[in-house]
Write an enzyme that holds these catalytic residues in place. Structure first.
Site, PDB file in Angstrom:
ATOM      1  N   ARG B  50      41.942  43.914 -28.615  1.00 29.66           N
ATOM      2  CA  ARG B  50      43.185  44.430 -28.031  1.00 29.66           C
ATOM      3  C   ARG B  50      42.849  45.523 -27.035  1.00 29.66           C
ATOM      4  O   ARG B  50      42.598  46.662 -27.422  1.00 29.66           O
ATOM      5  CB  ARG B  50      44.064  45.022 -29.121  1.00 29.66           C
ATOM      6  CG  ARG B  50      44.429  44.020 -30.198  1.00 29.66           C
ATOM      7  CD  ARG B  50      45.038  44.749 -31.390  1.00 29.66           C
ATOM      8  NE  ARG B  50      45.305  43.797 -32.461  1.00 29.66           N
ATOM      9  CZ  ARG B  50      45.841  44.142 -33.623  1.00 29.66           C
ATOM     10  NH1 ARG B  50      46.163  45.402 -33.855  1.00 29.66           N
ATOM     11  NH2 ARG B  50      46.054  43.230 -34.547  1.00 29.66           N
ATOM     12  N   ASP B  52      43.361  48.464 -24.402  1.00 25.03           N
ATOM     13  CA  ASP B  52      44.373  49.526 -24.292  1.00 25.03           C
ATOM     14  C   ASP B  52      45.095  49.478 -22.943  1.00 25.03           C
ATOM     15  O   ASP B  52      44.629  48.841 -22.010  1.00 25.03           O
ATOM     16  CB  ASP B  52      43.691  50.902 -24.394  1.00 25.03           C
ATOM     17  CG  ASP B  52      43.169  51.162 -25.797  1.00 25.03           C
ATOM     18  OD1 ASP B  52      43.766  50.662 -26.761  1.00 25.03           O
ATOM     19  OD2 ASP B  52      42.139  51.866 -25.899  1.00 25.03           O
ATOM     20  N   TYR B 110      31.323  45.270 -22.253  1.00 26.66           N
ATOM     21  CA  TYR B 110      32.257  46.053 -21.438  1.00 26.66           C
ATOM     22  C   TYR B 110      31.518  46.702 -20.279  1.00 26.66           C
ATOM     23  O   TYR B 110      30.352  47.103 -20.422  1.00 26.66           O
ATOM     24  CB  TYR B 110      32.891  47.170 -22.268  1.00 26.66           C
ATOM     25  CG  TYR B 110      34.112  46.765 -23.062  1.00 26.66           C
ATOM     26  CD1 TYR B 110      35.371  46.734 -22.458  1.00 26.66           C
ATOM     27  CD2 TYR B 110      34.019  46.437 -24.409  1.00 26.66           C
ATOM     28  CE1 TYR B 110      36.502  46.386 -23.185  1.00 26.66           C
ATOM     29  CE2 TYR B 110      35.149  46.080 -25.145  1.00 26.66           C
ATOM     30  CZ  TYR B 110      36.386  46.058 -24.523  1.00 26.66           C
ATOM     31  OH  TYR B 110      37.507  45.707 -25.232  1.00 26.66           O
ATOM     32  N   ARG B 198      35.221  54.020 -24.306  1.00 28.57           N
ATOM     33  CA  ARG B 198      35.646  55.151 -23.473  1.00 28.57           C
ATOM     34  C   ARG B 198      35.139  56.484 -24.022  1.00 28.57           C
ATOM     35  O   ARG B 198      34.870  57.410 -23.258  1.00 28.57           O
ATOM     36  CB  ARG B 198      37.168  55.147 -23.351  1.00 28.57           C
ATOM     37  CG  ARG B 198      37.676  53.994 -22.482  1.00 28.57           C
ATOM     38  CD  ARG B 198      39.136  53.695 -22.731  1.00 28.57           C
ATOM     39  NE  ARG B 198      39.980  54.838 -22.463  1.00 28.57           N
ATOM     40  CZ  ARG B 198      41.250  54.944 -22.862  1.00 28.57           C
ATOM     41  NH1 ARG B 198      41.803  53.967 -23.563  1.00 28.57           N
ATOM     42  NH2 ARG B 198      41.947  56.010 -22.566  1.00 28.57           N
TER      43      ARG B 198
END
Lengths: 245, 245
Positions: B50, B52, B110, B198
């Site tokens: 999921r 953000d 990522y 992050r």
């Protein structure tokens, strides 16, 4: 009187082009507002070239006169704090009165980006022209050879544009493929007629899809007739890369 | 019953993340609407992860069950014609019922993009984290060495997130500079806790500015305390690049 030269980056998506138009958000309009706020003067701002609505710039050049004594980094930081995120002042320099952003330019370099794959891209959708048909970049490069040099580019000028000579010199056109299905077309010329870069790209694309053979470019140039050339490529694939002085 | 696997690209800017939320525009919400319109069924859509609000995806993976007999290219073209421009379906495949977009994944890759120069960029403003302070990527790479391997990543997990184990394995982290003042950080792991990517980037940036030495990462991991790590990097620099099965 000081003359100041600005180097500007902007995302054309949210602007109705460079040129001031009452009631519309334009690059010139937004910049002049910020400059007038900083200097408390009426500012006349002149760009190297008037980019159309949707066209981006990585290094547009503009100049203005001012009696202000604000230091250069004061202009740089002050303007960037006043300006919206889609317009960045990258450099501020003092120049002599003989410098003219438009008239002193000896050449401009534009980049046109095409995404050449079956499916469009969400991430770069306002940054490239998506063409699903496979383009033959060898044919396109072959077609470019006829464009290089000094020619009357009437066939590649937007119809209805004011007359002020239509001979320009293209110094170089480079076409290359980039990882991720991108095709980059870089055109370096001493000047561009209205929509000339986009009309050249639209025509090269028709050669890339084999609608016309590369040498058809020669016929288009000789005809001096906008109807002969291909369609105008959309503005959002075009970037003013550099102005050479 | 058919099970269909989708590969998705989206620009996170206009979405409140992947996860359905009543009254908000989410990737899952927009896709489920389009799928229900096509199939006339109630669709349950499950993603690999999921993302953000604001986070982009180049190849998010999702699956759903359907009794529909629409052929695969019918799904591909039909969905892309129904979906908005910031969400593109890149691939549609029939898969077995044993395939599960989230549970079958063995790893995710990522990318985090930083623009490391004094001035921000207008063109890529929703695509990178602009950091004006010079970052030392050698120190950052040194810090990464402590992250690679199997660790309890509690210190890098968003506070207040539900507990479901906090051990993950980072297979690889690569940091490189790219022309145009970009720094790319690619993290490949078997899974990511909430905001882990992050929070790692935010911490690496503090090492890059020499606020902490590289080996401080070891202390952060051992503390299992979110307060020890650096700030959460903004979402708009993060891209889900790939899900590996």
């Amino acid at each position: 009187m000081r003359r100041i030269k600005l180097i500007l980056e902007y995302d054309g998506t949210g602007f109705h082009g460079w040129q001031f138009q009452p009631g519309l958000r334009t690059v010139q309009g937004v910049l002049v507002d910020a400059l007038q706020k900083m200097t408390n003067e009426k500012i006349k701002l002149i760009a190297a070239g008037r980019t159309d609505a949707g066209v981006h710039a990585l290094a547009q050049v503009a100049h203005f006169n001012t009696a202000s004594t604000i230091p250069l980094d004061g202009f740089l930081n002050g303007l960037n704090s006043l300006l919206p995120d889609d317009l960045v002042v990258k450099d501020v320099k003092d120049v002599g009165q003989e410098f003219h952003a438009q008239r002193s330019a000896i050449g401009k370099r534009y980049l046109y980006r095409i995404l050449n794959r079956a499916l469009p891209s969400a991430i770069v959708r306002f940054r490239v022209w998506h063409i699903p048909t496979i383009l033959d970049i060898y044919k396109m490069s072959e077609g470019c050879k006829y464009l290089i040099g000094k020619h009357d580019f009437s066939s590649f000028r937007a119809s209805g544009s004011e007359i002020r000579g239509s001979v320009r010199e293209i110094f170089e056109i480079k076409i290359n493929k980039e990882k991720g299905d991108f095709i980059n077309i870089i055109i370096f010329a001493n000047g561009f007629l209205k929509q000339m870069a986009r009309n050249i790209v639209g025509t090269l694309v028709e050669i890339g899809t084999s609608k016309y053979p590369p040498k058809y470019i020669k016929e288009i140039l000789e005809a001096k007739d906008r109807e002969k050339a291909g369609p105008t490529a959309p503005p959002y694939g075009l970037y003013l890369l550099e102005v050479v002085y």
